[in-house]
Design a protein around this motif. Structure first.
Motif, short mmCIF file in Angstrom:
data_model
loop_
_atom_site.label_atom_id
_atom_site.label_comp_id
_atom_site.label_asym_id
_atom_site.label_seq_id
_atom_site.Cartn_x
_atom_site.Cartn_y
_atom_site.Cartn_z
N PHE A 1 1.00 -1.17 0.02
CA PHE A 1 0.07 -0.02 0.01
C PHE A 1 0.69 1.34 -0.09
O PHE A 1 0.55 2.36 -0.69
N ALA A 2 1.76 1.38 0.76
CA ALA A 2 2.75 2.58 1.02
C ALA A 2 3.47 2.79 -0.31
O ALA A 2 3.51 4.08 -0.72
N VAL A 3 3.70 1.81 -1.06
CA VAL A 3 4.51 1.93 -2.45
C VAL A 3 3.42 2.39 -3.44
O VAL A 3 3.69 3.67 -4.00
N GLY A 4 2.30 1.80 -3.47
CA GLY A 4 1.35 2.36 -4.36
C GLY A 4 0.53 3.57 -4.21
O GLY A 4 0.51 4.20 -5.00
N ALA A 5 0.63 3.97 -2.74
CA ALA A 5 0.03 5.14 -2.34
C ALA A 5 0.87 6.28 -2.85
O ALA A 5 0.52 7.41 -3.09
N ARG A 6 2.22 6.17 -2.61
CA ARG A 6 3.23 6.98 -2.93
C ARG A 6 3.41 7.39 -4.43
O ARG A 6 3.47 8.49 -4.79
N LEU A 7 2.96 6.36 -5.28
CA LEU A 7 3.12 6.81 -6.63
C LEU A 7 1.93 7.19 -7.25
O LEU A 7 1.87 7.76 -8.06
N TYR A 8 0.77 6.37 -6.80
CA TYR A 8 -0.57 6.92 -7.58
C TYR A 8 -1.44 7.12 -6.83
O TYR A 8 -2.81 7.35 -7.08
N GLY A 9 -1.44 7.44 -5.37
CA GLY A 9 -2.44 7.95 -4.56
C GLY A 9 -2.98 6.58 -3.63
O GLY A 9 -2.70 5.54 -3.82
N ARG A 10 -3.61 7.22 -2.44
CA ARG A 10 -4.06 6.06 -1.42
C ARG A 10 -5.04 4.98 -2.06
O ARG A 10 -4.87 3.87 -1.62
#
Length: 401
Positions: free
Chosen positions: A141-150
């Motif tokens: 989640f942390a990687v995905g949220a940093r790249l494309y939002g929560r």
């Protein structure tokens, strides 16, 4: 990430709290609150898988706990945890299967937990796998949220939980532990915490041989950074300016190398680890075994498998087109390549590719285009049901490859 100070942080001077503790706890609480939807979604889809499997196992008169915790690789890890290394199984063809093929971090955790809790080694292995699954979902989640939002991070964590072989995430295997370490190491690189990234990579290298993919991701990213600065003419103090990055990269392979050296010293041969893996049929052959397997299938099966591999290639293409950051892209592709160029049993390859969560970033972003939480939830529910059914069928049959 920060949070507003809690009322407890302003309590009277009669009971002061060390000021250095407040920011750390505040950031941790805020990060956990931000990840809560992703952790909830991941736990929900995995719970569906477990419930379906438990009901199916009960209907078949089989022990669900045994199937999850005391089978296949789980037994090897628990034997190492209990007795250390040294167990071998002679094969009919004269070969030998040695427990030196299994890396030491999971057995060490199993033994430590079993010694301080009422859990046996099998229960400790499940506890590690389940807790690591949540930590992996959080890191993903942390990687995905940093790249494309929560919202993308939530979708990414949920999709990883409904991966076709996600049932292995509920077993006493190393997949969740390795993925957790890899995801948080990549996140540390993205946030330029290179020492943390290197330390997590050391632990990943003590977990699975596929840590080579993570080591490559860190090394290539660092090399690209240095080349970019050199070409930009920023050569003055380039080593000093990137000292933490270089330190992280130097540290990163030490876990993997330490175990390879341990096996070499124990067996009295510099290539002993690779010999052990070859005895298990896990040598690198450049994809020859995969090609031979495909050619040996009936035509419909061969065409279906080729279509599946083409779909995998399309996912990799979408990751490149998505312009994923270099460490994330290299890691995902490297995990896939490592899984395909070995000579091991074909059926294990989807499981070996499961830590390559960056492949799910394009589907996660596509899921958001539904623009309806209900629709996205329906898609995830269908995928969770399909994954659960496949997992129950596999576990009640021959078991995980």
């Amino acid at each position: 990430m920060s949070a507003e100070p809690s009322p407890q942080a302003t309590r009277s001077r009669a009971h002061p709290r060390p000021p250095e503790h407040r920011p750390v706890r505040g950031r941790a609480a805020a990060a956990l609150a931000s990840a809560a939807p992703a952790l909830g979604a991941y736990a929900a889809v995995r719970a569906i898988g477990l419930v379906v499997f438990w009901v199916a196992a009960a209907g078949a008169g089989k022990d669900a706990f045994h199937l999850l915790a005391e089978r296949w690789d789980s037994v090897w890890y628990q034997r190492v945890a209990e007795n250390g290394y040294g167990y071998t199984v002679p094969l009919a063809d004269g070969g030998i299967h040695s427990d030196l093929a299994f890396f030491p971090l999971l057995p060490a955790l199993e033994r430590g937990i079993a010694e301080v809790t009422p859990l046996g080694l099998a229960g400790a292995g499940l506890l590690v796998a389940w807790v690591a699954g949540l930590l992996a979902a959080w890191g993903i989640f942390a990687v995905g949220a940093r790249l494309y939002g929560r919202r993308a991070g939530v979708a990414l964590a949920a999709l990883w939980g409904v991966y076709p072989t996600a049932f292995v995430q509920s077993m006493a295997y190393t997949e969740t532990l390795f993925t957790a370490l890899a995801a948080w190491s990549l996140y540390a690189v993205l946030t330029r915490r290179w020492i943390v990234a290197g330390a997590l990579c050391v632990l990943a290298g003590l977990t699975r041989p596929s840590a080579a993919a993570l080591i490559a991701a860190l090394a290539i990213t660092a090399a690209a950074t240095l080349v970019r600065e050199y070409r930009a003419g920023a050569t003055d103090g380039i080593v000093r300016r990137n000292g933490r990055m270089l330190a992280g990269v130097i540290v990163a392979p030490l876990g993997w190398l330490a175990y390879v050296v341990f096996v070499a010293v124990r067996e009295g041969s510099p290539f002993a680890y690779f010999d052990v893996q070859a005895q298990w049929g896990n040598s690198i052959d450049g994809g020859a075994a995969l090609a031979s397997f495909i050619l040996g299938l009936p035509l419909p099966g061969a065409l279906g498998l080729c279509a599946a591999l083409a779909g995998l290639g399309w996912l990799v293409y979408l990751c490149v087109r998505q312009r994923q950051p270099l460490p994330v892209l290299v890691y995902g592709i490297a995990v896939v390549v490592i899984s395909l160029i070995g000579s091991g049993y074909f059926g294990s390859r989807p499981r070996l590719m499961m830590p390559a969560f960056p492949l799910l970033l394009p589907p996660a972003v596509a899921l958001l285009r539904l623009r309806s939480t209900a629709r996205a939830a329906t898609v995830l529910a269908v995928l969770a049901a399909a994954s659960a059914a496949y997992g129950a069928w596999t576990l009640l049959g021959s078991g995980p490859p």
